[in-house]
Design an enzyme around this catalytic site. Structure first.
Site, PDB file in Angstrom:
ATOM      1  N   SER A 139       0.833  -1.205   0.000  1.00 62.27           N
ATOM      2  CA  SER A 139       0.000   0.000   0.000  1.00 62.27           C
ATOM      3  C   SER A 139       0.863   1.248   0.000  1.00 62.27           C
ATOM      4  CB  SER A 139      -0.871  -0.017   1.261  1.00 62.27           C
ATOM      5  OG  SER A 139      -1.489   1.236   1.443  1.00 62.27           O
ATOM      6  N   TYR A 159      -1.310  -0.781  10.823  1.00 65.18           N
ATOM      7  CA  TYR A 159      -1.628  -1.398   9.529  1.00 65.18           C
ATOM      8  C   TYR A 159      -0.487  -1.178   8.542  1.00 65.18           C
ATOM      9  CZ  TYR A 159      -3.484  -1.553   4.761  1.00 65.18           C
ATOM     10  OH  TYR A 159      -3.641  -1.778   3.416  1.00 65.18           O
ATOM     11  N   LYS A 183       2.382  -3.777   6.545  1.00 71.62           N
ATOM     12  CA  LYS A 183       2.678  -3.853   5.103  1.00 71.62           C
ATOM     13  C   LYS A 183       4.186  -3.758   4.871  1.00 71.62           C
ATOM     14  CE  LYS A 183      -1.396  -4.411   3.419  1.00 71.62           C
ATOM     15  NZ  LYS A 183      -1.738  -5.681   2.781  1.00 71.62           N
TER      16      LYS A 183
HETATM   17  P1  NAD Z   1     -10.974  -6.736   1.600  1.00 71.75           P
HETATM   18  O1  NAD Z   1     -11.123  -6.681   3.076  1.00 71.75           O
HETATM   19  O2  NAD Z   1     -12.158  -6.515   0.761  1.00 71.75           O
HETATM   20  O3  NAD Z   1     -10.276  -8.115   1.179  1.00 71.75           O
HETATM   21  C1  NAD Z   1      -9.408  -8.820   2.037  1.00 71.75           C
HETATM   22  C2  NAD Z   1      -9.902 -10.257   2.086  1.00 71.75           C
HETATM   23  O4  NAD Z   1      -9.065 -11.008   2.970  1.00 71.75           O
HETATM   24  C3  NAD Z   1     -11.327 -10.375   2.616  1.00 71.75           C
HETATM   25  O5  NAD Z   1     -12.112 -11.128   1.712  1.00 71.75           O
HETATM   26  C4  NAD Z   1     -11.174 -11.096   3.948  1.00 71.75           C
HETATM   27  O6  NAD Z   1     -12.279 -11.927   4.259  1.00 71.75           O
HETATM   28  C5  NAD Z   1      -9.899 -11.875   3.718  1.00 71.75           C
HETATM   29  N1  NAD Z   1      -9.194 -12.231   4.967  1.00 71.75           N
HETATM   30  C6  NAD Z   1      -8.897 -11.410   6.015  1.00 71.75           C
HETATM   31  N2  NAD Z   1      -8.255 -12.096   6.971  1.00 71.75           N
HETATM   32  C7  NAD Z   1      -8.130 -13.390   6.518  1.00 71.75           C
HETATM   33  C8  NAD Z   1      -7.566 -14.573   7.046  1.00 71.75           C
HETATM   34  N3  NAD Z   1      -6.992 -14.595   8.285  1.00 71.75           N
HETATM   35  N4  NAD Z   1      -7.642 -15.723   6.319  1.00 71.75           N
HETATM   36  C9  NAD Z   1      -8.226 -15.715   5.095  1.00 71.75           C
HETATM   37  N5  NAD Z   1      -8.764 -14.627   4.542  1.00 71.75           N
HETATM   38  C10 NAD Z   1      -8.721 -13.467   5.233  1.00 71.75           C
HETATM   39  O7  NAD Z   1      -9.815  -5.680   1.235  1.00 71.75           O
HETATM   40  P2  NAD Z   1      -9.354  -5.128  -0.177  1.00 71.75           P
HETATM   41  O8  NAD Z   1      -9.699  -3.699  -0.229  1.00 71.75           O
HETATM   42  O9  NAD Z   1      -9.793  -6.025  -1.256  1.00 71.75           O
HETATM   43  O10 NAD Z   1      -7.785  -5.218   0.009  1.00 71.75           O
HETATM   44  C11 NAD Z   1      -7.036  -6.332  -0.446  1.00 71.75           C
HETATM   45  C12 NAD Z   1      -5.580  -6.141  -0.054  1.00 71.75           C
HETATM   46  O11 NAD Z   1      -5.097  -4.921  -0.601  1.00 71.75           O
HETATM   47  C13 NAD Z   1      -5.353  -6.042   1.455  1.00 71.75           C
HETATM   48  O12 NAD Z   1      -4.151  -6.699   1.775  1.00 71.75           O
HETATM   49  C14 NAD Z   1      -5.216  -4.558   1.682  1.00 71.75           C
HETATM   50  O13 NAD Z   1      -4.420  -4.284   2.811  1.00 71.75           O
HETATM   51  C15 NAD Z   1      -4.530  -4.106   0.411  1.00 71.75           C
HETATM   52  N6  NAD Z   1      -4.781  -2.705   0.075  1.00 71.75           N
HETATM   53  C16 NAD Z   1      -6.062  -2.241  -0.019  1.00 71.75           C
HETATM   54  C17 NAD Z   1      -6.295  -0.907  -0.313  1.00 71.75           C
HETATM   55  C18 NAD Z   1      -7.697  -0.362  -0.423  1.00 71.75           C
HETATM   56  O14 NAD Z   1      -7.876   0.832  -0.394  1.00 71.75           O
HETATM   57  N7  NAD Z   1      -8.728  -1.180  -0.564  1.00 71.75           N
HETATM   58  C19 NAD Z   1      -5.208  -0.038  -0.501  1.00 71.75           C
HETATM   59  C20 NAD Z   1      -3.915  -0.540  -0.408  1.00 71.75           C
HETATM   60  C21 NAD Z   1      -3.713  -1.883  -0.112  1.00 71.75           C
HETATM   61  C1  UD1 Z   2      -6.824   5.489   3.636  1.00 70.29           C
HETATM   62  C2  UD1 Z   2      -5.891   4.879   4.650  1.00 70.29           C
HETATM   63  C3  UD1 Z   2      -4.597   4.452   3.971  1.00 70.29           C
HETATM   64  C4  UD1 Z   2      -4.893   3.525   2.781  1.00 70.29           C
HETATM   65  C5  UD1 Z   2      -5.814   4.259   1.821  1.00 70.29           C
HETATM   66  C6  UD1 Z   2      -6.193   3.429   0.622  1.00 70.29           C
HETATM   67  C7  UD1 Z   2      -6.489   6.157   6.688  1.00 70.29           C
HETATM   68  C8  UD1 Z   2      -6.031   7.153   7.702  1.00 70.29           C
HETATM   69  N1  UD1 Z   2      -5.624   5.871   5.684  1.00 70.29           N
HETATM   70  O1  UD1 Z   2      -6.202   6.635   3.220  1.00 70.29           O
HETATM   71  O2  UD1 Z   2      -3.772   3.773   4.879  1.00 70.29           O
HETATM   72  O3  UD1 Z   2      -3.674   3.202   2.122  1.00 70.29           O
HETATM   73  O4  UD1 Z   2      -7.019   4.608   2.531  1.00 70.29           O
HETATM   74  O5  UD1 Z   2      -7.047   2.420   1.036  1.00 70.29           O
HETATM   75  O6  UD1 Z   2      -7.571   5.611   6.777  1.00 70.29           O
HETATM   76  N2  UD1 Z   2     -12.314  11.726   3.652  1.00 70.29           N
HETATM   77  C9  UD1 Z   2     -13.313  12.557   4.074  1.00 70.29           C
HETATM   78  N3  UD1 Z   2     -14.428  11.984   4.647  1.00 70.29           N
HETATM   79  C10 UD1 Z   2     -14.568  10.633   4.805  1.00 70.29           C
HETATM   80  C11 UD1 Z   2     -13.530   9.794   4.352  1.00 70.29           C
HETATM   81  C12 UD1 Z   2     -12.405  10.380   3.794  1.00 70.29           C
HETATM   82  O7  UD1 Z   2     -13.223  13.784   3.953  1.00 70.29           O
HETATM   83  O8  UD1 Z   2     -15.596  10.192   5.352  1.00 70.29           O
HETATM   84  C13 UD1 Z   2     -11.123  12.327   2.988  1.00 70.29           C
HETATM   85  C14 UD1 Z   2      -9.787  12.028   3.644  1.00 70.29           C
HETATM   86  O9  UD1 Z   2      -9.459  13.000   4.599  1.00 70.29           O
HETATM   87  C15 UD1 Z   2      -8.841  12.037   2.441  1.00 70.29           C
HETATM   88  C16 UD1 Z   2      -9.718  11.517   1.297  1.00 70.29           C
HETATM   89  O10 UD1 Z   2     -11.063  11.744   1.703  1.00 70.29           O
HETATM   90  O11 UD1 Z   2      -8.444  13.339   2.139  1.00 70.29           O
HETATM   91  C17 UD1 Z   2      -9.535  10.049   1.014  1.00 70.29           C
HETATM   92  O12 UD1 Z   2      -9.723   9.305   2.207  1.00 70.29           O
HETATM   93  P1  UD1 Z   2      -9.681   7.701   2.247  1.00 70.29           P
HETATM   94  O13 UD1 Z   2     -10.584   7.149   1.218  1.00 70.29           O
HETATM   95  O14 UD1 Z   2      -9.900   7.276   3.654  1.00 70.29           O
HETATM   96  O15 UD1 Z   2      -8.201   7.337   1.766  1.00 70.29           O
HETATM   97  P2  UD1 Z   2      -6.779   7.785   2.389  1.00 70.29           P
HETATM   98  O16 UD1 Z   2      -6.913   8.922   3.315  1.00 70.29           O
HETATM   99  O17 UD1 Z   2      -5.838   7.951   1.251  1.00 70.29           O
END
Ligand code: NAD
Ligand code: UD1
Length: 339
Positions: free
Chosen positions: A126, A150, A154
């Site tokens: 991330s 978190y 990572k």
């Molecule tokens: P998500 O929560 O939708 O998907 C994660 C999946 O992992 C879920 O289906 C959950 O049930 C499963 N899981 C959790 N713990 C588990 C365990 N112990 N055993 C088996 N399965 C398990 O999240 P996502 O948004 O799809 O994110 C996927 C990956 O990408 C994560 O590693 C997250 O940290 C990373 N990531 C997400 C974002 C984002 O904004 N969504 C940003 C950067 C990185």
């Molecule tokens: C969040 C996570 C970050 C992760 C990223 C992508 C936090 C503090 N950080 O960051 O670790 O990598 O998502 O999944 O949660 N905002 C509002 N109102 C809301 C929600 C968000 O104003 O209800 C604003 C935030 O201040 C920010 C922007 O919207 O400026 C995006 O927020 P968000 O979607 O939570 O993503 P990140 O802040 O980038």
């Protein structure tokens, strides 16, 4: 060449969209997920949309030996590791849950891969590993410094991957640092379905637009940005999914890291305006104080992935929010099996 790919966390938001892309490319997919934050219905939808067979194992990756049945029953050739916990605020409240789940799951996966001679891995990292960046747009060479448990999991997992790859040159690992994934499959059949109150901006905005929540809280309009609200690099989840295919295709010996983002920033107010336009609904909001741990701007320099993976994210904000709205408006309660 078609392969059998293990997708941990494949029922989740990014995992399920990547499963569609893998199936469309002709790969066979095996999902391992405990459904802690996802629905079995997402697996069915991904299989339908991708037009392929998906094997599903409901297992908890933190349990010792849980992956043995998966590797014993499928000829896995590569893994994409999405499984884990991802809520920043929750990680501050429950750090041990985050260290345990994210680190133990990864170590169990790596051990099982090693035991079965599977060396190809793509890992979901991330942009959060950069913390408050000192350079914008952020290249992979920028300093890391996550500011919450978190983010630290990572970075620790990245280090574990670098260490195992240094110890055995059969490993081929790609660490993908995602910026802000949003949007949904354009069919409206698959999308983001957060449990409880969404932490992230776009799902919250969509739930306000559809009438499931009253109002958005904007976390500050006094940031050092053009309109005072936070700026982020939003990337369509289907572009992100394609980034995983590109990473798989370009795996090389060792461990490499890539930013997956667009290189273009959008502010909170731009998101609200665009969401209102594409949905035809209003998104009422209050500006409140800054969220703890937030930063003004996060923006990827995606040039390494563009050049070395031959990949580019080209769906714009309008497409991202249109697809998010198609999903949200046809599934106001998501998959409907959580709350
Ligand atoms: P998500 O929560 O939708 O998907 C994660 C999946 O992992 C879920 O289906 C959950 O049930 C499963 N899981 C959790 N713990 C588990 C365990 N112990 N055993 C088996 N399965 C398990 O999240 P996502 O948004 O799809 O994110 C996927 C990956 O990408 C994560 O590693 C997250 O940290 C990373 N990531 C997400 C974002 C984002 O904004 N969504 C940003 C950067 C990185
Ligand atoms: C969040 C996570 C970050 C992760 C990223 C992508 C936090 C503090 N950080 O960051 O670790 O990598 O998502 O999944 O949660 N905002 C509002 N109102 C809301 C929600 C968000 O104003 O209800 C604003 C935030 O201040 C920010 C922007 O919207 O400026 C995006 O927020 P968000 O979607 O939570 O993503 P990140 O802040 O980038």
């Amino acid at each position: 060449m078609s392969k059998t790919i293990l997708v941990t966390g494949g029922a989740g938001y990014i995992g399920s969209h990547t499963v569609v892309a893998l199936l469309e490319r002709g790969h066979r997919v095996v999902i391992a997920d405990n459904l802690a934050n996802s629905s079995r219905l997402a697996v069915d939808a991904a299989g339908r949309l991708g037009g392929g067979e998906v094997a599903f194992h409901q297992i908890d990756l933190t349990e010792d030996g849980s992956l043995a049945e998966v590797f014993d029953s499928h000829p896995v050739e590569a893994a994409i590791h999405f499984a884990g916990l991802k809520a920043v605020g929750e990680s501050v409240e429950k750090p041990l849950d985050y260290y345990r789940t994210n680190l133990i799951s990864t170590m169990n996966l790596l051990r099982e891969m090693q035991a079965h001679g599977v060396w190809d891995l793509v890992f979901s990292s991330s942009a959060t590993v950069y913390g408050d960046p000192d350079v914008l747009p952020i290249p992979e060479s920028a300093a890391t410094g996550p500011t919450n448990p978190y983010g630290r999991t990572k970075l620790m997992i990245e280090d574990i991957c670098r260490d195992v790859a240094a110890a055995d040159d059969r490993w081929r690992i790609s660490l993908l640092r995602y910026f802000n994934p949003v949007g949904a499959h354009s069919s409206g059949e698959l999308g983001e379905d957060p449990r409880g109150i969404p932490n992230n901006l776009v799902p919250y905005v969509m739930q306000v637009a559809v009438g499931r929540r009253d109002k958005l809280q904007v976390y500050g309009d006094d940031w050092d940005t053009p309109d005072g609200s936070g700026v982020r690099d939003y990337i369509h989840v289907l572009d992100l999914a394609e980034g995983h295919l590109a990473a798989l295709d370009h795996l090389e010996a060792g461990c490499d890291v890539f930013n997956l983002g667009t290189g273009t920033g959008s502010s909170v107010f731009e998101i609200i305006d665009t969401a209102e336009r594409v949905s035809g609904r209003s998104v009422p909001y209050d500006v409140i104080g800054r969220r703890s741990g937030d930063i003004a701007t996060s923006l990827a320099d995606p040039s390494k992935a563009n050049h070395e993976l031959g990949w580019r994210a080209d769906r714009n904000l309008e497409v991202m929010l249109t697809d998010a709205w198609t999903w949200q408006s046809s599934h106001p309660m998501g998959f409907g099996d959580d709350d």
